[in-house]
Design an enzyme around this catalytic site. Structure first.
Site, mmCIF file in Angstrom:
data_model
loop_
_atom_site.group_PDB
_atom_site.id
_atom_site.type_symbol
_atom_site.label_atom_id
_atom_site.label_comp_id
_atom_site.label_asym_id
_atom_site.label_seq_id
_atom_site.Cartn_x
_atom_site.Cartn_y
_atom_site.Cartn_z
ATOM 1 N N LYS A 79 2.147 9.581 6.207
ATOM 2 C CA LYS A 79 3.057 8.623 6.854
ATOM 3 C C LYS A 79 4.358 8.515 6.064
ATOM 4 O O LYS A 79 5.448 8.474 6.634
ATOM 5 C CB LYS A 79 2.369 7.251 6.970
ATOM 6 C CG LYS A 79 1.222 7.256 7.973
ATOM 7 C CD LYS A 79 0.354 6.022 7.875
ATOM 8 C CE LYS A 79 -0.889 6.175 8.752
ATOM 9 N NZ LYS A 79 -1.854 5.079 8.591
ATOM 10 N N GLN B 165 -2.887 -0.144 5.104
ATOM 11 C CA GLN B 165 -3.821 0.948 5.381
ATOM 12 C C GLN B 165 -5.254 0.428 5.368
ATOM 13 O O GLN B 165 -5.680 -0.227 4.413
ATOM 14 C CB GLN B 165 -3.631 2.069 4.334
ATOM 15 C CG GLN B 165 -4.467 3.295 4.597
ATOM 16 C CD GLN B 165 -4.093 4.014 5.905
ATOM 17 O OE1 GLN B 165 -2.925 4.177 6.222
ATOM 18 N NE2 GLN B 165 -5.097 4.437 6.656
ATOM 19 N N ASP C 211 1.674 -1.120 13.006
ATOM 20 C CA ASP C 211 0.462 -0.542 13.591
ATOM 21 C C ASP C 211 0.116 -1.146 14.953
ATOM 22 O O ASP C 211 -0.762 -0.647 15.647
ATOM 23 C CB ASP C 211 -0.731 -0.777 12.645
ATOM 24 C CG ASP C 211 -1.026 0.457 11.790
ATOM 25 O OD1 ASP C 211 -0.671 1.570 12.214
ATOM 26 O OD2 ASP C 211 -1.621 0.283 10.707
#
Ligand code: NDP
Length: 282
Positions: free
Chosen positions: A54, A98, A121
């Protein structure tokens, strides 16, 4: 005839090129790059690789990345404090924690502190709720990527029979809602569904997100169907999906490979979410 392989890497590259263009224009207008903050707690090997991917994707596409790598012993309180700091940091447009977090940290509590405007997200209850209501929102990246993969085949989603296997909050439920929003007739299957084959055999679009290696075989698929394999299962260091590629590719019209299908497009859609978040905050 063998199914056409949907090239997730190529589609991801096209999305990233568009992101880069918008990110460069943003830099010109604002004198600063858009920014993503990534919080990684602990030393889970796979999480480390995902975070690296990412960050690399941000750096290659004119987006700043700020990585916070915290030890597994970090307290919930300290993570929440960091999130509050990032919420108020004008150089940060998106925040990503994460997952999974170490067991002593309550995932939902931590995530709920991310600003709804910086929810890179798209996992927050408010963003999930907005998706359900059809309001503008930051949506989960994998489901958004799946829509791009399906569109790339040229199939008309409108009126198609879509079957989703899996009902998680991050894949199954949001992709079902996005397909519904695109006017598909959607059936959701899960581990309590009796004989899901009765549904999959009629699916023009079949999305499989179960984490069960090779669950779907050729005899379960409608001829010509678009099959999207979300699964990421590791076997002896090798990555494989939930779909048995060998038998399904003889029946399906289009199929995503693992690796090289949903994964790359998910990362591209994360970048797209940062652009969306930055433009809303501009
Ligand atoms: P979850 O474990 O949260 O959910 C799995 C779902 O599959 C559940 O709804 C479960 O049903 C259902 N299920 C499991 N076994 C069966 C079965 N035998 N028959 C029917 N349904 C079944 O997983 P996620 O949704 O988070 O992820 C699914 C897969 O996708 C994983 O392999 C994951 O690694 C991968 N993934 C890949 C991403 C990418 O970027 N490529 C991103 C996110 C996930 P029930 O609810 O009844 O338990």
């Amino acid at each position: 005839m063998s199914a056409q392989i949907i090239d997730g890497r190529k589609i991801a590259a096209e999305i990233k090129a568009q992101v880069k263009k918008e990110a460069e224009e943003y830099l010109k207008r604002n004198g600063r790059k858009m920014g993503l903050a990534v919080i990684l707690v602990g030393d889970d090997f796979a999480s480390g690789i995902y975070v690296r991917n990412k960050i690399d994707a941000c750096n290659e596409n004119c987006i700043n990345s700020y990585a916070y790598k915290l030890p597994a012993t970090t307290t919930e309180h300290d993570i929440i404090e960091l999130i509050h700091r990032l919420n108020n940091d004008e150089t940060v447009d998106g925040i990503l924690v994460q997952l999974p977090l170490p067991p002593h940290i309550r995932q939902n509590v931590v995530l709920s502190h991310i600003s709804v405007y910086k929810d890179a997200d798209g996992f927050l209850a408010e963003n999930a709720g907005n998706l359900m209501l059809g309001n503008p929102s930051l949506n989960a990246c994998t489901p958004c990527g799946i829509i791009e993969l399906i569109r790339s085949t040229g199939i008309n989603i409108d009126g198609a029979n879509a079957v989703v296997i899996g009902r998680s909050n991050i894949v199954g439920k949001p992709i079902s809602l996005l397909l519904l929003e695109n006017h598909a007739t959607v059936t959701m299957c899960h581990s309590h569904t009796a004989n899901f084959v009765n549904f999959t055999r009629h699916a023009d679009i079949l999305v499989v997100a179960t984490g069960q290696k090779g669950l779907i075989t050729g005899d379960m698929v409608k001829k010509g169907a678009v099959v999207i394999d979300v699964g990421m299962n590791r076997e002896g260091g090798k990555l494989c999906g939930d779909v048995d590629m060998e038998s399904v590719k003889e029946v399906a019209g289009f199929i995503t490979p693992v690796p090289g299908g949903v994964g790359p497009v998910t990362v591209a859609m994360l970048l797209k979410n940062i652009v969306k978040a930055a433009l809303r905050l501009e």
